[in-house]
Design a protein around this motif. Structure first.
Motif, short mmCIF file in Angstrom:
data_model
loop_
_atom_site.label_atom_id
_atom_site.label_comp_id
_atom_site.label_asym_id
_atom_site.label_seq_id
_atom_site.Cartn_x
_atom_site.Cartn_y
_atom_site.Cartn_z
N HIS A 64 35.01 47.53 62.38
CA HIS A 64 36.44 47.22 62.55
C HIS A 64 37.17 47.34 61.21
CE1 HIS A 64 36.21 45.75 66.73
NE2 HIS A 64 35.02 45.30 66.39
N ALA A 65 36.54 46.80 60.15
CA ALA A 65 37.14 46.92 58.82
C ALA A 65 37.21 48.38 58.39
CB ALA A 65 36.33 46.11 57.81
N PHE A 66 36.16 49.14 58.66
CA PHE A 66 36.14 50.55 58.28
C PHE A 66 37.27 51.31 58.97
CE2 PHE A 66 31.26 50.68 57.41
CZ PHE A 66 31.45 49.85 56.32
N LEU A 67 37.36 51.15 60.28
CA LEU A 67 38.33 51.92 61.05
C LEU A 67 39.76 51.56 60.67
CD1 LEU A 67 38.28 54.15 63.18
CD2 LEU A 67 38.41 52.39 64.95
N SER A 68 39.98 50.32 60.26
CA SER A 68 41.34 49.87 59.92
C SER A 68 41.87 50.53 58.65
CB SER A 68 41.36 48.35 59.75
OG SER A 68 40.70 47.96 58.55
N LYS A 69 41.00 51.15 57.86
CA LYS A 69 41.43 51.70 56.57
C LYS A 69 42.11 53.06 56.71
CE LYS A 69 39.87 48.12 54.62
NZ LYS A 69 40.81 47.09 54.14
N GLY A 70 41.95 53.72 57.84
CA GLY A 70 42.61 55.00 58.06
C GLY A 70 42.24 56.02 57.00
N GLU A 71 43.26 56.64 56.38
CA GLU A 71 43.01 57.68 55.39
C GLU A 71 42.39 57.13 54.10
OE1 GLU A 71 46.60 59.81 54.70
OE2 GLU A 71 46.67 60.71 56.72
#
Length: 276
Positions: free
Chosen positions: A81-88
């Motif tokens: 979830h933390a990874f995906l929230s970072k976007g670019e």
């Protein structure tokens, strides 16, 4: 009245993502403390784990280390979830988190004190498997599960696992685990040499603490030098692979396939990879 032969430990770190207690017999107990996130590794937890490991390294009272996870899982790997929230910004985030994870793994291998990990629930991904593979001894509850998981989200193993796992289970089995990502039960993990012992779930922490206490009562210089000799045999390969792991992880995390893989894990579906 029966007297407790083990007095209450001293709480050295009593709040935050990683907790640390020091027992009177020299056992430092590190507890991953994000139970609601299955102890998934985000930057906050990794920074805390690195700080605690450095603290243990510099404390002359420590004779053995025990690592456990709060809640239902030991460590379910990186926090998707933390990874995906970072976007670019994900490649930069991955570069930083992977660097902290690698430093933790190297410290665990280089500590004078023997390190025991006690696995319940899942040990997965670079976090869970990384800690397992860089510990000196690993106990698992009978219901524990193991999963490498990196290629499942279009990434690569880290924490030196590309070397340590091969040393533990052999080249062919490591290739199978890393490319196919099967879920391994505790009995299978024991039979392939990934872990040291399997114990009943309800006795896991007690048995692991007992083993840590046995190590803490041993000859510290002899144990430290024996540990160093064994790790030195593979240390050069681990140290050499970590920068390449870090670079590959950051590069791959910027691809659409990595975002697809992370989304698929969260949405509990099969990913569709397009090679870009």
């Amino acid at each position: 009245m029966t007297r407790d032969i083990h007095p209450a430990p001293q709480a050295l770190v009593s709040e935050g993502a990683v907790l640390l207690d020091l027992h009177a017999d020299g056992v430092a107990h590190i507890r991953l403390n994000r139970p609601d996130a299955a102890n998934g590794l985000d930057l906050e937890l990794l920074q805390a784990l690195h700080a605690v490991t450095v603290q243990v390294h510099g404390d002359g009272r420590v004779r053995a280390v025990l690592i456990t996870g709060e809640g239902k899982n030991f460590c379910a790997g990186g926090d998707v979830h933390a990874f995906l929230s970072k976007g670019e910004a994900l490649p930069d985030y991955i570069r930083t988190t992977t660097a902290y994870l690698q430093m933790v793994a190297q410290l665990l291998m280089r500590l004078n004190a023997p390190v025991v990990s006690a696995v319940h629930g899942y040990a997965a991904g670079g976090g869970g498997m990384g800690l397992v593979c860089s510990s000196d001894l690993v106990l698992a509850g009978v219901s524990a599960k193991f999963l490498t998981g990196a290629t499942r989200v279009a990434m690569v193993p880290d924490a030196g696992v590309s070397v340590t796992l091969t040393q533990l289970v052999g080249f062919r089995k490591a290739m199978e685990l890393l490319l196919l990502n099967p879920v391994i039960d505790a009995a299978t993990a024991l039979s392939m040499g990934l872990i040291s012992r399997v114990v009943p779930d309800d006795r896991l922490v007690e048995e692991a603490m007992g083993l840590a206490r046995q190590l803490a009562a041993g000859a510290p210089a002899a144990l430290a030098n024996t540990k160093r000799l064994l790790w030195n045999g593979i240390g050069q390969g681990v140290d050499a692979c970590m920068p390449e792991e870090n670079a590959a992880q950051a590069r791959l995390s910027g691809m659409a396939d990595a975002l697809e893989g992370l989304s698929a894990v969260i949405e509990k579906r099969r990913p569709v990879f397009k090679g870009r």
